[in-house]
Design a protein around this motif. Structure first.
Motif, short mmCIF file in Angstrom:
data_model
loop_
_atom_site.label_atom_id
_atom_site.label_comp_id
_atom_site.label_asym_id
_atom_site.label_seq_id
_atom_site.Cartn_x
_atom_site.Cartn_y
_atom_site.Cartn_z
N ARG A 62 -6.81 2.71 5.68
CA ARG A 62 -7.60 2.95 6.89
C ARG A 62 -8.72 1.93 7.02
O ARG A 62 -8.99 1.41 8.09
CB ARG A 62 -8.16 4.37 6.89
N ARG A 63 -9.33 1.64 5.88
CA ARG A 63 -10.43 0.68 5.92
C ARG A 63 -9.92 -0.71 6.33
O ARG A 63 -10.53 -1.39 7.13
CB ARG A 63 -11.12 0.62 4.56
N ALA A 64 -8.77 -1.08 5.75
CA ALA A 64 -8.21 -2.39 6.11
C ALA A 64 -7.92 -2.45 7.61
O ALA A 64 -8.12 -3.48 8.25
CB ALA A 64 -6.94 -2.66 5.31
N ALA A 108 1.15 -2.04 4.02
CA ALA A 108 0.72 -0.69 3.66
C ALA A 108 1.36 0.33 4.58
O ALA A 108 1.85 1.38 4.15
CB ALA A 108 -0.80 -0.59 3.76
N HIS A 109 1.39 -0.03 5.86
CA HIS A 109 2.04 0.77 6.87
C HIS A 109 3.48 1.08 6.46
O HIS A 109 3.94 2.22 6.50
CB HIS A 109 1.97 -0.08 8.14
N ALA A 158 -2.58 8.74 -3.84
CA ALA A 158 -2.25 8.65 -2.42
C ALA A 158 -3.52 8.60 -1.57
O ALA A 158 -3.59 7.89 -0.57
CB ALA A 158 -1.39 9.84 -2.01
N GLU A 159 -4.52 9.36 -2.01
CA GLU A 159 -5.76 9.38 -1.24
C GLU A 159 -6.42 8.02 -1.20
O GLU A 159 -6.86 7.54 -0.17
CB GLU A 159 -6.74 10.38 -1.86
N ARG A 160 -6.46 7.41 -2.41
CA ARG A 160 -7.08 6.11 -2.52
C ARG A 160 -6.35 5.10 -1.62
O ARG A 160 -6.97 4.33 -0.89
CB ARG A 160 -7.03 5.66 -3.99
N PRO A 196 -0.12 4.52 14.05
CA PRO A 196 -0.87 5.74 14.35
C PRO A 196 -2.37 5.54 14.20
O PRO A 196 -3.15 6.28 14.78
CB PRO A 196 -0.35 6.73 13.30
N GLU A 197 -2.78 4.51 13.45
CA GLU A 197 -4.20 4.27 13.26
C GLU A 197 -4.79 3.48 14.42
O GLU A 197 -5.94 3.10 14.42
CB GLU A 197 -4.45 3.51 11.96
#
Lengths: 323, 243, 229
Positions: A44-46, A73-74, A36-38, C11-12
């Protein structure tokens, strides 16, 4: 950074994210679970890269690709984290009863317009049964009598086949139809609503008076009293909502008619949602509970009393102290 | 044609989205579109409904026949709206030679029977071509989009039917319980006239409401086709970028 | 600028583009679903006809479940769409672009009863034609949106020509326009491409000229902008 360098630098990230999403979307069973972290960090990076690409007006295909990646992803990341029941709970627990109370003047008026003809015609027909023919034709009157006669296998309908489900569908349509008449005809300056409330009241009262006079009161009342708690309330409530619309049209106050109508509709529609719920409950009870002959009468009346107290108490108290 | 003046964001879209964009355009320009269209259509519908005295079936057929001709007014307004211009009925009247009276024969015959008339309408009316060049151009625009044009026509015909059904059933809904017309009453020959008239009236209302959206949806697909054929979206960007 | 797109913020802080689907696509999706449902009921009816009254009861329950639960079940699946919607490239999401929640799906499908009124989905048709986001009443109540599913963009093949530096620095949106022209070049006729390239000729210092040679130089600038040197 040129678009090509940008693509080359982050290509690997995007592909990894795509693979992770693909696996999650397919619910594939994989040896190692998706981290999940990955996933979150890639997502976030995308997002950052998409903002960058938009700001620098990179070629459409890059922006579109990132747009699709982030929105996928969202979707995966926020997949059904909550049931969304909050809105429903708010509607049932607070909004509906509160809006009803906020429209109490309309509700009382609708109740009066509905109940007065009902009682009046009920008494009149009871005293003079021939008057029933001013509401329905002789065939219908005879049909009603047959439906509630002691010999009918299930109450309230002519054919006694096991068609509870079919009747359920029929009752839904019929109930919601009456609600629609009361609500939508409010658009005729409220006159339509007043007419339908009075007409339905008179109709129901007339039939009740007629059947009482014929000595079928125990079958008839045990049939209608339980779902009546929901159905009659809902009719009055849709009527109140219709009156709200009509009032907004007749006396828009400082607003234009159009604005006043939109505002009224926005508030009144909450009542209609609640009323539709009540109609559905009424249809279910009518189809599966009211018509059952095997249930002893005291039990039916007991449940009916609970239903009436429940519905009225709900509209009276529920959500009163909620913030 | 000044592509850079277009008030619509162009990009290659799927056919469905292109039709949606047309509907969106019609919504945005609704005062102009409905103002001009109803100014023409309502008198015409009154005349059509008055034909009821001649034959009971005539009003419905007459309204149906007049649709392509009415489309021209709508398209005139929509094409101006695409450039952000408002239109008044007076503007339409001043352009009457071009909007109402040109291609008259074709409008009432071949255009009426065309199953994708809202897609090809803009070619006939807006591009100003004639003869063989017009035919070639129509084929070019239609190529690969015929099915989209057909689907738009199908969808909006269904919308019209739904609204006719809705209006007719409103009569039944708003009749009190026990007085509602039953099937035998509706089929009774002595009531035939009134039933036909009510149907014609409902059809007129449905056409008055749906037709602008239908024309607009076809116009949207047409614009999308020009984006595909001629990269109008890119021309739009390049002309803006010009120093 | 008129467009059908609505953007929802994540949210981002990223704006996700949603493309609401209008009347046409949704009507055909509905018809397709209806055919599927009728097909299922019909097949089942043939199977239960021998079972008599009990089979008829089962059939009614099935019809009821198909009417009300079929859309809910499919909308909550990973496709977020009924088979009809999927076939037309549609999907149901919440207003903010998130996957549809169970309660929202229930609300929007229960309120189909309201959309159906007064008959043949009249209210839904009118609502979809009049609203900018093409919502029907059920969507309004449930805060949901039917959108066109985003498609994976096709990889663009850009013709390989010799890169050429622009004669002056370009604004980001000007760069984007030139690159977009190059990406579309292969799908345009030669004449049209020359016409468009003439509009962009100023980037290669050929302002006012046109022709295949100018086109080649403009496409060269596009290559340079993409990063080929």
């Amino acid at each position: 950074m040129t678009p090509l360098q940008f693509e080359a630098r982050y290509q690997a990230d995007w592909e990894e994210l795509q693979r992770l999403l693909h696996r999650l979307q397919r619910h594939e069973r994989v040896p190692e679970p998706v981290s999940a972290e990955r996933l979150a960090s890639l997502y976030r990076r995308a997002c950052e890269q998409l903002a960058l690409a938009r700001a620098r007006a990179y070629p459409t295909h890059i922006i579109e690709r990132l747009n699709q990646l982030t929105s996928d992803a969202h979707q995966v990341i926020y997949q059904q984290r909550e049931l969304g029941l909050g809105r429903l709970r708010r509607l049932i627990g607070r909004d509906f009863p509160c809006v009803v109370r906020a429209h109490s003047a309309y509700v009382w008026l609708a109740t009066a317009v509905f109940a007065v003809p009902m009682v009046t015609l009920g008494l009149l027909v009871y005293l003079n049964p021939d008057l029933i023919l001013s509401i329905v034709d002789p065939r219908t009157a005879a049909a009603f009598e047959a439906m509630y006669s002691d010999t009918a296998k299930s109450i309230g309908r002519l054919d006694n086949a096991e068609r509870d489900w079919a009747m359920f569908g029929f009752y839904i349509r019929h109930n919601i139809g009456i609600g629609f008449q009361c609500f939508a005809s409010g658009l005729f300056a409220g006159v339509g609503t007043l007419f339908f409330l009075a007409f339905n009241g008179a109709y129901i009262g007339g039939i009740a008076g007629y059947l009482t006079e014929r000595g079928l009161s125990s079958t008839f009342y045990s049939f209608v009293v339980t779902h009546g708690a929901f159905e009659l309330t809902a009719i009055v409530l849709t009527g109140a909502a219709g009156l709200r619309l009509g009032h907004a049209l007749v006396a828009p106050g400082p607003r234009t008619r159009r604005e006043a109508l939109i505002l009224a509709a926005r508030e009144a529609i909450v009542i209609v949602y609640g009323a539709v719920g009540l109609f559905l409950i009424a249809a279910a009870i009518e189809a599966f509970w009211s018509s059952a002959r095997w249930i002893p009468l005291p039990l039916k009346y007991g449940v009916a009393a609970c239903c009436w107290i429940g519905v009225l108490g709900y509209l009276w108290r529920q959500g009163r102290h909620a913030r | 044609m000044h592509v850079e003046a277009l008030a619509i964001r162009l990009r290659p879209r799927s056919n469905g989205e292109a039709a949606d964009l047309g509907v969106r355009l019609c919504q945005a320009a609704a005062p102009s579109v409905f103002g001009c269209y109803l100014a023409v259509a309502l008198p015409l519908f009154v005349v059509c409904l008055a034909c009821f005295e001649l034959a009971q079936w005539l009003p419905t057929v007459a309204i149906w026949l007049a649709k392509p001709w009415l489309d021209r007014t709508i398209l005139f307004v929509l094409a101006r709206a695409a450039f952000g211009q408002k239109t008044t009925p007076w503007d339409v009247f001043r352009a009457r030679r071009q909007v109402w009276w040109s291609q008259l024969l074709r409008t009432w015959t071949q255009r009426r029977l065309s199953p994708w008339r809202s897609l090809t309408g803009p070619v006939y009316q807006l591009e100003g071509l004639r003869g063989s060049r017009l035919r070639k151009r129509v084929r070019q625009v239609r190529a690969g989009k015929a099915s989209a044009g057909l689907l738009v026509t199908g969808a909006f015909n269904l919308a019209e039917a739904a609204i006719v059904a809705a209006i007719l059933s409103l009569f039944v809904w708003l009749t009190p319980e026990g007085m509602q017309p039953t099937i035998p009453i509706l089929l009774d020959p002595s009531n035939h006239g009134i039933v036909q008239f009510v149907v014609a009236l409902a059809y007129a209302v449905a056409v008055a409401f749906v037709e602008p959206f239908y024309v607009a949806a076809g116009f949207g697909v047409y614009l999308n086709r020009r984006v595909e054929l001629e990269a109008w979206d890119i021309e739009q960007e390049l002309r803006r970028a010009m120093p | 600028m008129l467009d059908t797109v609505v953007s929802a913020e994540t949210p981002e802080g990223i704006a996700v583009e949603l493309r609401p689907a209008g009347f046409g696509a949704r009507y055909f999706a509905y018809l397709l679903d209806q055919f599927i449902r009728i097909g299922i009921v019909y097949t089942f009816a043939l199977a239960t006809i021998i079972m008599g009254g009990f089979g008829f009861g089962l059939l009614l329950i099935l019809a009821f479940a198909l009417e009300w639960l079929y859309p809910v079940a499919f909308e909550l699946s990973r496709w977020g769409a009924t088979p009809g919607k999927r076939a037309l490239g549609l999907k149901v999401v919440m207003d903010n672009g998130l996957p549809i929640t169970p309660a929202a799906s229930f609300i929007r499908n229960l309120l189909r009863a309201a959309d159906f009124l007064p008959a043949a989905y009249g209210a839904a048709v009118v609502s979809m034609l009049l609203r900018r986001d093409f919502k029907r009443l059920g969507d309004i109540a449930a805060n949901t949106l039917v959108v066109h599913r985003p498609t994976t963009p096709a990889p663009v093949a850009i013709e390989d020509v010799e890169p050429l530096a622009p004669v002056r620095p370009l604004q980001p949106q000007d760069q984007a326009a030139v690159v977009a022209l190059a990406a579309r070049a292969s799908r345009l006729t030669r004449e049209r491409l020359d016409e468009l390239a003439a509009l962009a000729a100023w980037v290669s210092g050929d302002m006012g000229r046109s022709g295949p040679e100018v086109t080649r130089r403009v496409l060269g600038v596009a290559q340079w902008l993409l990063g080929r040197r």
